[in-house]
Design a protein around this motif. Sequence first.
Motif, short mmCIF file in Angstrom:
data_model
loop_
_atom_site.label_atom_id
_atom_site.label_comp_id
_atom_site.label_asym_id
_atom_site.label_seq_id
_atom_site.Cartn_x
_atom_site.Cartn_y
_atom_site.Cartn_z
N ILE A 1 0.86 -1.17 0.00
CA ILE A 1 0.00 0.00 0.00
C ILE A 1 0.90 1.22 0.00
CG2 ILE A 1 -1.80 1.28 1.22
CD1 ILE A 1 -2.70 -1.36 2.47
N ALA A 2 0.81 2.03 -1.05
CA ALA A 2 1.67 3.20 -1.19
C ALA A 2 1.29 4.28 -0.18
CB ALA A 2 1.58 3.75 -2.61
N PHE B 1 10.77 2.19 -3.68
CA PHE B 1 12.01 1.73 -3.05
C PHE B 1 12.02 0.20 -3.03
CE2 PHE B 1 15.57 2.63 -0.08
CZ PHE B 1 15.82 1.33 0.36
N LEU B 2 10.90 -0.38 -2.56
CA LEU B 2 10.81 -1.84 -2.49
C LEU B 2 10.97 -2.47 -3.88
CD1 LEU B 2 7.78 -2.11 -0.03
CD2 LEU B 2 10.19 -2.49 0.52
N LEU C 1 3.74 -1.61 9.09
CA LEU C 1 3.84 -0.18 8.82
C LEU C 1 5.31 0.23 8.77
CD1 LEU C 1 2.61 2.64 8.50
CD2 LEU C 1 2.55 2.81 11.01
N TRP C 2 5.68 0.86 7.64
CA TRP C 2 7.07 1.28 7.44
C TRP C 2 7.33 2.62 8.13
CZ3 TRP C 2 11.27 -1.20 6.14
CH2 TRP C 2 11.15 -2.41 5.44
N THR C 3 7.72 2.54 9.41
CA THR C 3 8.20 3.71 10.13
C THR C 3 9.73 3.69 10.20
OG1 THR C 3 7.94 2.54 12.23
CG2 THR C 3 6.12 3.94 11.51
N GLY D 1 2.69 -10.94 3.89
CA GLY D 1 2.09 -9.84 4.64
C GLY D 1 1.91 -8.62 3.77
N THR D 2 1.41 -7.55 4.34
CA THR D 2 1.15 -6.31 3.59
C THR D 2 2.10 -5.22 4.04
OG1 THR D 2 -1.19 -6.88 3.42
CG2 THR D 2 -0.57 -4.59 2.96
N HIS D 3 2.83 -4.63 3.07
CA HIS D 3 3.67 -3.47 3.33
C HIS D 3 2.80 -2.22 3.31
CE1 HIS D 3 7.54 -5.64 2.54
NE2 HIS D 3 6.83 -6.29 1.64
#
Length: 526
Positions: free
Chosen positions: A25-26, A69-70, A209-211, A231-233
């Motif tokens: 998810i962007a 990035f990913l 969650l990308w923190t 999983g979901t990014h």
Amino acid sequence: MHRPMTTLDFLDRGVDVYGDAVGVIAHDGTEYTYAEFGERVDRAAAALAHLGIEAGDRVALLSPNTHWFLETLYAINVLGAISVPLNYRLIAEDYEYILDDCGAQAVVADYEYAEKIEAVRDQVPATTFVANPADRVDGDWRDYESLLAAADPDEAERPDISEDDPATINYTSGTTGEPKGVVRTHRTEHWHALITAHHTEVTDDDAYLWTLPMFHVNGWGYPYVVTGVGGTHVCQRHFDAAGAFERIQAHDVTYLCGAPTVLNSMVDHYQDHDVPATGDKPVRIATAASPPPEATIRTVEDELGWNILHVYGLTETGPLITTSNSPRRIESEGRLAIKTRQGHAMLGTELRVVDEDGDDVPPDDETMGEIIVRGNQVMDRYWNKPERTREAFTDRVDGWFHTGDFATIDERGMISIKDRKKDVIISGGENISSVEVEDALYNHPDIERVAVIGVPHEKWGETPKAIVVPAAGADLSEDGVIEFARDNLAHFKCPTVVEFVEDLPETSTGKIRKVELRESHADPAG
């Protein structure tokens, strides 16, 4: 049988098993299934190949936490090339050094930071420059999305990749000298992702969650972990507490990572704005950097209802080599006694705490020594630095990586970090852990943040100095802080000098830059 372990195993499993599930998810909320994500990876790989990128080439990647990035990280490895994630908080001269040191052939940059590369592009070896989007960058840059749109994903050909081939070069912060390029192979990345997935219990039911900055040790391996398990990014360009809570609600986030500074920011926002702390599912957070104070653990777990996992490692070690996720010990000894520790060695990881002669210190949980480690997740070498590599693996004990961190160890092998080797304060011949002093001061209700360093003292050689950020509205005095410390610590460990400041210098991952503090506070009254 022997099958090479590569980073692409995680991408392939995500696409093959979870192709119709939302994988990424962007930042703006756009969703990509794993099948769509895999196609974009192949398009990016084909585009890079068309620009001349081949196996073994170094491709620098400069971006906040974005879906592309990913994509690009995987695309680089699809080609057998080597990713070089860049810290976006550096200055142009830092990028010049890194790009020259690794001999980067290409740079792929986010519009927010491309100008720093543009400032030195005539001084670096790279000849290919891609921006996302290019129309927001000055200079001659290729546009990322345009390249993907024109590329044929079927032309993304994978070369034969050995598990011993470099997958990535991660540069250290360089706070004690010039940055070092940590070479991590496909095997080290693969193994680290496997044990991280096990010990942090990530599954296909998780939304991550990308923190944590994606560039930092390749995001602690979570680009591989989360993708491999399906999983979901959930991407957030830059951390801010309000945005994090919004995403936790909107996407039912179950897992995130963050240094104690991130924990404190989330707690402050939660208390000030009375927002829901979770979605429908419980939340857990892995924290590293300095140990979380007991007060922080109590607040996060009791008020927010989150479960804290404490882990430890370095850029050179994967990073993760220990975890305090030990339900049996938490049940028998209490969560605060265990979760403030860095924990036991992870699976397949050997860890020792040794004295100056390389002998193991007593497992009494009191005697300090340096942590040394062996494991498949430990780096291959420092790029172009054979002597530094030799030192790192031979300083006290031959064949073990020397972390430079000082810790104690108990009879069951659980470590508790007391300090970096250079941060131990030696006062009157006594070793004082700055972390221990900080942890005691964090129990003061009016102290928001604190760093303890050693400063010169005529009689004792060094004495502890506390640099304190007061809580909002607090009325603190130097004598009051010292008295509080003396009520909670042996007197020789207590600060004799206290200075109040508005903030403390940090790295991009929330670690306090004690090198800067020691330089600026070299005078005990400074």
